[in-house]
Design an enzyme around this catalytic site. Structure first.
Site: not given
Ligand code: A2P
Length: 317
Positions: A48, A77
């Protein structure tokens, strides 16, 4: 609000804050505000590209005495380019450095898809590795080692179907404790949810509002708008709330975690307050009837001419 309980008794607030598409420049204030109004579950990912700013928000929230590290649940993640076992701990360490944390509560393998080391995105097939050349089982052993080292408390996966979970579970020393997948009334994934829950795997619903702020290139031509769905609208009207809140409450009420993204203070509050909506069995039944197996994130974006990954193999093999 409902809480999910992990094997060691750790508890996770069902409603968390999603941060995919929260831009640097806006995510700092969103995370600060979310923590101020009571969010205790923040969902992040290396890809992100906003973890450093989120880390500053965490540090400032701790310094201001608004929350303690122990009260906060932070998920991140492992990106596809770090599946080589020797790359897993360094990738997690980079995330920890960016988030200004000593440990994560939960670390997930982001996709059952491997890129060549050093390749973040690839427009062509040669940037990818077939999954049998970079097996998930080997990546998982390195994830387990991160637990042993105290870098993360719980490990899991994202975008896994039942066959891929079964394959991983067969060789895992530490069983996956989470599967994070797209889920909302148009994609209820009942079979996957019941498989997860009956195997001690918690389930988090991503894109619960349909991720309407995705880049145009990731959108289909005639995507449904769940805010305009007749059933969802009528349940929302009945309770005098926004359809987004009904979508969030539906996910929480069926025992999953759910991570709506917002960078807007009013909507952050609305989304957290969704927990208080008294949805009836009748409301739930009506919403359960909306399922069409419809994916907003259909996986076609992983297909390349001559490539190893297809949407079909991703969701069905
Ligand atoms: P914003 O960030 O401006 O609030 P998803 O969680 O499925 O990815 O959806 C995120 C999208 O939904 C963003 O465009 C976000 O906009 C919007 N959104 C989040 N909460 C609400 C809400 N309560 N009402 C309307 N739109 C919302």
């Amino acid at each position: 609000m409902n809480q999910l309980t992990f094997h060691n008794g750790d508890k996770l607030d069902a409603i968390g804050l999603g941060t995919w598409k929260s831009e640097p420049g806006e995510v700092y204030e969103a995370v600060r505000e979310a923590i101020r109004i009571g969010y205790r579950h923040i969902d992040c990912a290396w890809i992100y590209q906003n973890e450093a700013e989120i880390g500053t928000a965490f540090a400032d929230s701790f310094a201001a005495g608004e929350v303690t590290r122990e009260e906060l649940w932070v998920t991140s993640k492992l990106w596809n380019s770090f599946h080589a076992p020797e790359d897993v701990a360094p990738a997690l360490q980079e995330t920890l450095t960016n988030l200004q944390l000593d440990y994560l509560d939960l670390y997930l393998i982001h996709w059952p898809i491997a890129h060549k080391p050093g390749v973040t995105f690839s427009e062509t097939a040669d940037g990818f590795l077939p999954i049998d050349e970079m097996p998930i089982e080997a990546t998982w052993k390195a994830m387990e080692a991160c637990v042993d080292q105290g870098l993360v408390k719980h490990i899991g996966v994202s975008n896994f179907n039942i066959p891929k979970l079964k394959k991983l579970m067969a060789s895992a020393r530490i069983q996956p404790e989470m599967n994070q997948v797209e889920s909302h009334p148009l994609l209820a994934q009942n079979e996957l949810l019941s498989f997860c829950l009956s195997n001690g795997i918690q389930y988090t619903a991503y894109s619960p509002l349909g991720s309407r702020d995705r880049a145009a290139g990731m959108k289909g031509a005639d995507e449904p708008d769940m805010f305009e769905n007749e059933v969802i609208k009528s349940v929302a009207d009945k309770h005098g709330v926004h359809p987004a809140q009904i979508l969030i409450k539906w996910a929480e009420a069926r025992g999953t975690s759910v991570i709506p993204k917002s960078v807007n203070p009013k909507r952050l509050k609305q989304n957290l307050e969704a927990a208080n909506i008294p949805l009836s069995d009748e409301d739930m039944d009506a919403m359960n009837g909306v399922d069409k197996g419809y994916r907003f994130l259909n996986g076609i974006f992983w297909e390349r001419p001559g490539g190893f990954y297809t949407a079909d193999s991703l969701w069905n093999d």
